[in-house]
Design a protein around this motif. Structure first.
Motif, PDB file in Angstrom:
ATOM      1  N   TRP A  23       0.841  -1.188   0.000  1.00  0.00           N
ATOM      2  CA  TRP A  23       0.000   0.000   0.000  1.00  0.00           C
ATOM      3  C   TRP A  23       0.879   1.241   0.000  1.00  0.00           C
ATOM      4  CZ3 TRP A  23      -3.616  -1.909   4.487  1.00  0.00           C
ATOM      5  CH2 TRP A  23      -4.636  -2.721   3.948  1.00  0.00           C
ATOM      6  N   VAL A  24       0.341   2.308  -0.534  1.00  0.00           N
ATOM      7  CA  VAL A  24       1.011   3.610  -0.519  1.00  0.00           C
ATOM      8  C   VAL A  24       0.131   4.602   0.225  1.00  0.00           C
ATOM      9  CG1 VAL A  24       1.805   5.560  -1.926  1.00  0.00           C
ATOM     10  CG2 VAL A  24       2.275   3.208  -2.662  1.00  0.00           C
ATOM     11  N   ILE A  25       0.758   5.378   1.106  1.00  0.00           N
ATOM     12  CA  ILE A  25       0.084   6.515   1.739  1.00  0.00           C
ATOM     13  C   ILE A  25       0.766   7.777   1.217  1.00  0.00           C
ATOM     14  CG2 ILE A  25      -0.460   7.718   3.883  1.00  0.00           C
ATOM     15  CD1 ILE A  25      -0.294   5.067   5.358  1.00  0.00           C
ATOM     16  N   SER A  26      -0.004   8.652   0.591  1.00  0.00           N
ATOM     17  CA  SER A  26       0.567   9.907   0.098  1.00  0.00           C
ATOM     18  C   SER A  26      -0.320  11.067   0.536  1.00  0.00           C
ATOM     19  CB  SER A  26       0.735   9.884  -1.427  1.00  0.00           C
ATOM     20  OG  SER A  26      -0.519   9.954  -2.064  1.00  0.00           O
ATOM     21  N   GLY A  27       0.162  12.280   0.282  1.00  0.00           N
ATOM     22  CA  GLY A  27      -0.590  13.464   0.667  1.00  0.00           C
ATOM     23  C   GLY A  27       0.340  14.611   0.992  1.00  0.00           C
ATOM     24  N   ASN A  28      -0.238  15.781   1.146  1.00  0.00           N
ATOM     25  CA  ASN A  28       0.567  16.958   1.436  1.00  0.00           C
ATOM     26  C   ASN A  28       1.182  16.891   2.830  1.00  0.00           C
ATOM     27  OD1 ASN A  28      -0.020  18.125  -1.062  1.00  0.00           O
ATOM     28  ND2 ASN A  28      -1.892  19.073  -0.284  1.00  0.00           N
ATOM     29  N   GLU A  29       2.248  17.651   3.009  1.00  0.00           N
ATOM     30  CA  GLU A  29       2.960  17.668   4.287  1.00  0.00           C
ATOM     31  C   GLU A  29       2.046  18.171   5.406  1.00  0.00           C
ATOM     32  OE1 GLU A  29       7.042  19.621   6.207  1.00  0.00           O
ATOM     33  OE2 GLU A  29       6.495  19.994   4.118  1.00  0.00           O
ATOM     34  N   GLY A  30       2.142  17.510   6.564  1.00  0.00           N
ATOM     35  CA  GLY A  30       1.416  17.957   7.743  1.00  0.00           C
ATOM     36  C   GLY A  30      -0.022  17.510   7.837  1.00  0.00           C
ATOM     37  N   MET A  31      -0.465  16.626   6.922  1.00  0.00           N
ATOM     38  CA  MET A  31      -1.851  16.166   6.927  1.00  0.00           C
ATOM     39  C   MET A  31      -2.068  14.924   7.782  1.00  0.00           C
ATOM     40  SD  MET A  31      -3.741  18.276   5.156  1.00  0.00           S
ATOM     41  CE  MET A  31      -2.752  19.531   5.977  1.00  0.00           C
ATOM     42  N   GLY A  32      -0.968  14.258   8.202  1.00  0.00           N
ATOM     43  CA  GLY A  32      -1.125  13.100   9.083  1.00  0.00           C
ATOM     44  C   GLY A  32      -0.797  11.763   8.449  1.00  0.00           C
ATOM     45  N   LYS A  33       0.040  11.761   7.410  1.00  0.00           N
ATOM     46  CA  LYS A  33       0.400  10.487   6.749  1.00  0.00           C
ATOM     47  C   LYS A  33       1.095   9.543   7.730  1.00  0.00           C
ATOM     48  CE  LYS A  33       2.996  12.284   3.505  1.00  0.00           C
ATOM     49  NZ  LYS A  33       2.921  13.719   3.874  1.00  0.00           N
ATOM     50  N   SER A  34       2.063  10.047   8.469  1.00  0.00           N
ATOM     51  CA  SER A  34       2.789   9.217   9.433  1.00  0.00           C
ATOM     52  C   SER A  34       1.861   8.739  10.537  1.00  0.00           C
ATOM     53  CB  SER A  34       3.959  10.002  10.043  1.00  0.00           C
ATOM     54  OG  SER A  34       4.862  10.418   9.045  1.00  0.00           O
ATOM     55  N   ASN A  35       0.958   9.616  10.952  1.00  0.00           N
ATOM     56  CA  ASN A  35      -0.033   9.291  11.969  1.00  0.00           C
ATOM     57  C   ASN A  35      -0.868   8.080  11.530  1.00  0.00           C
ATOM     58  OD1 ASN A  35      -1.425  10.845  14.469  1.00  0.00           O
ATOM     59  ND2 ASN A  35      -2.979   9.825  13.254  1.00  0.00           N
ATOM     60  N   LEU A  36      -1.343   8.114  10.279  1.00  0.00           N
ATOM     61  CA  LEU A  36      -2.139   7.003   9.743  1.00  0.00           C
ATOM     62  C   LEU A  36      -1.314   5.730   9.670  1.00  0.00           C
ATOM     63  CD1 LEU A  36      -4.656   5.833   8.416  1.00  0.00           C
ATOM     64  CD2 LEU A  36      -3.861   6.778   6.226  1.00  0.00           C
ATOM     65  N   MET A  37      -0.071   5.839   9.249  1.00  0.00           N
ATOM     66  CA  MET A  37       0.794   4.666   9.158  1.00  0.00           C
ATOM     67  C   MET A  37       0.956   3.995  10.524  1.00  0.00           C
ATOM     68  SD  MET A  37       4.131   3.674  10.028  1.00  0.00           S
ATOM     69  CE  MET A  37       5.036   5.225  10.124  1.00  0.00           C
ATOM     70  N   LEU A  38       1.208   4.775  11.574  1.00  0.00           N
ATOM     71  CA  LEU A  38       1.394   4.211  12.912  1.00  0.00           C
ATOM     72  C   LEU A  38       0.118   3.529  13.404  1.00  0.00           C
ATOM     73  CD1 LEU A  38       3.464   7.093  14.558  1.00  0.00           C
ATOM     74  CD2 LEU A  38       4.305   4.817  13.957  1.00  0.00           C
ATOM     75  N   ILE A  39      -1.029   4.126  13.105  1.00  0.00           N
ATOM     76  CA  ILE A  39      -2.308   3.504  13.467  1.00  0.00           C
ATOM     77  C   ILE A  39      -2.454   2.156  12.768  1.00  0.00           C
ATOM     78  CG2 ILE A  39      -4.818   3.672  13.159  1.00  0.00           C
ATOM     79  CD1 ILE A  39      -4.522   6.708  13.586  1.00  0.00           C
ATOM     80  N   MET A  40      -2.105   2.108  11.489  1.00  0.00           N
ATOM     81  CA  MET A  40      -2.241   0.872  10.720  1.00  0.00           C
ATOM     82  C   MET A  40      -1.287  -0.204  11.216  1.00  0.00           C
ATOM     83  SD  MET A  40      -2.805   2.623   6.972  1.00  0.00           S
ATOM     84  CE  MET A  40      -3.019   1.133   6.016  1.00  0.00           C
ATOM     85  N   VAL A  41      -0.083   0.182  11.616  1.00  0.00           N
ATOM     86  CA  VAL A  41       0.873  -0.779  12.189  1.00  0.00           C
ATOM     87  C   VAL A  41       0.287  -1.394  13.452  1.00  0.00           C
ATOM     88  CG1 VAL A  41       3.116  -1.008  13.333  1.00  0.00           C
ATOM     89  CG2 VAL A  41       2.941   0.289  11.206  1.00  0.00           C
ATOM     90  N   GLU A  42      -0.268  -0.559  14.321  1.00  0.00           N
ATOM     91  CA  GLU A  42      -0.834  -1.049  15.582  1.00  0.00           C
ATOM     92  C   GLU A  42      -2.061  -1.936  15.327  1.00  0.00           C
ATOM     93  OE1 GLU A  42      -2.420   1.493  19.164  1.00  0.00           O
ATOM     94  OE2 GLU A  42      -0.230   1.259  19.283  1.00  0.00           O
ATOM     95  N   GLU A  43      -2.905  -1.536  14.387  1.00  0.00           N
ATOM     96  CA  GLU A  43      -4.093  -2.345  14.068  1.00  0.00           C
ATOM     97  C   GLU A  43      -3.695  -3.690  13.463  1.00  0.00           C
ATOM     98  OE1 GLU A  43      -7.361  -1.818  14.588  1.00  0.00           O
ATOM     99  OE2 GLU A  43      -6.955   0.042  15.667  1.00  0.00           O
ATOM    100  N   TRP A  44      -2.648  -3.694  12.635  1.00  0.00           N
ATOM    101  CA  TRP A  44      -2.160  -4.948  12.047  1.00  0.00           C
ATOM    102  C   TRP A  44      -1.619  -5.864  13.149  1.00  0.00           C
ATOM    103  CZ3 TRP A  44      -2.972  -7.239   7.595  1.00  0.00           C
ATOM    104  CH2 TRP A  44      -2.129  -8.273   7.164  1.00  0.00           C
TER     105      TRP A  44
END
Length: 259
Positions: A23-44
């Motif tokens: 999967w790829v997470i993209s988007g403008n800076e400061g929108m929370g891409k890293s935040n979403l990634m960490l949530i997905m790691v924990e949910e996985w």
């Protein structure tokens, strides 16, 4: 989060049948891409009954290779956050895309869930985007994300390649996600701080006319006839890093002749 959790569950059952997911997470800076990634790691981790640590999260190519190496087959995860960070030239983007394509053979063999967090989905090679990426998450505002599946990505590339527009095709899912306050946050912030410090050190070295000790060692090995990939193997680093340091070394030597 309901739709995001559903996608993770679907991926989990696919992995049990021997599939991999990129999967790829993209988007403008400061929108929370890293935040979403960490949530997905924990949910996985909850789905697969695993407790992930910061070792499973990468902010550099070397860390990503390590994360892939230690990931458990079929249930492992290997996110590469800010995978496109610092790719300001076409050569750098091409090199990054080629490295991802090479690592995909390992990812596929181990059946991993891999998440690339990059500023722009279009950084990836067209073939890789169209045939390897199974899902795109685009964070379009703080805490809001849209998702396109593999077939939609193919249509997007056909319709939106020239304009590099993800919205050329309607997203199949839109969802929200909260701020991440889980166990990985403190170590992640420390990892990110270390990366920033390392970047500053690299920039300081780049604009100093005196080669670093490591750059000199790389240059000496090159002078002896050793290839870049062999230098990388001896010093336990990546070939692109060796190439980068040798280019900096050559430029410093060139500038020192005028000082």
């Amino acid at each position: 989060m309901k739709q995001i959790r559903r996608l993770l569950r679907e991926a989990y059952f696919a992995h049990k049948d021997g599939h991999d997911t990129l999967w790829v997470i993209s988007g403008n800076e400061g929108m929370g891409k890293s935040n979403l990634m960490l949530i997905m790691v924990e949910e996985w981790g909850k789905l697969t009954n695993q407790k992930f640590t910061i070792e499973n999260v990468a902010l550099t190519p070397e860390q990503w290779i390590h994360a892939i190496d230690i990931a458990e087959p079929k249930i492992g995860i290997a996110p590469f956050d800010e995978a496109g960070d610092g790719l300001f030239s076409r050569d750098a983007i091409t090199s990054f895309s080629n490295d991802v394509a090479k690592m995909y053979t390992v990812i596929r063999a181990k059946g991993l869930l891999t998440i690339l967090v990059i500023p722009s989905f279009w950084y990836l090679d067209k073939f890789f985007r169209m045939h390897r990426t199974k899902g795109l998450f685009f964070v379009y505002s703080r805490g809001r994300v849209a998702f396109w599946n593999k077939q939609q990505i193919k249509n997007m590339i056909i319709k939106g390649e020239d304009r590099q527009d993800v919205w050329s095709v309607d997203a199949s899912i839109r969802d929200g996600f909260p701020a991440y306050h889980g166990d990985l946050l403190e170590d992640y912030e420390r990892l990110k701080t270390n990366k920033v410090r390392h970047t500053i050190e690299l920039m300081s070295e780049k604009y100093s006319n005196k080669p670093t000790e490591l750059q000199q060692k790389f240059a000496d090995k090159r002078s002896s006839g050793m290839m870049g990939k062999d230098i990388a193997k001896e010093f336990n680093c990546s070939p692109p890093y060796v190439s980068q340091q040798l280019k900096i070394y050559d430029e410093k030597i060139r500038l020192s002749k005028f000082s």
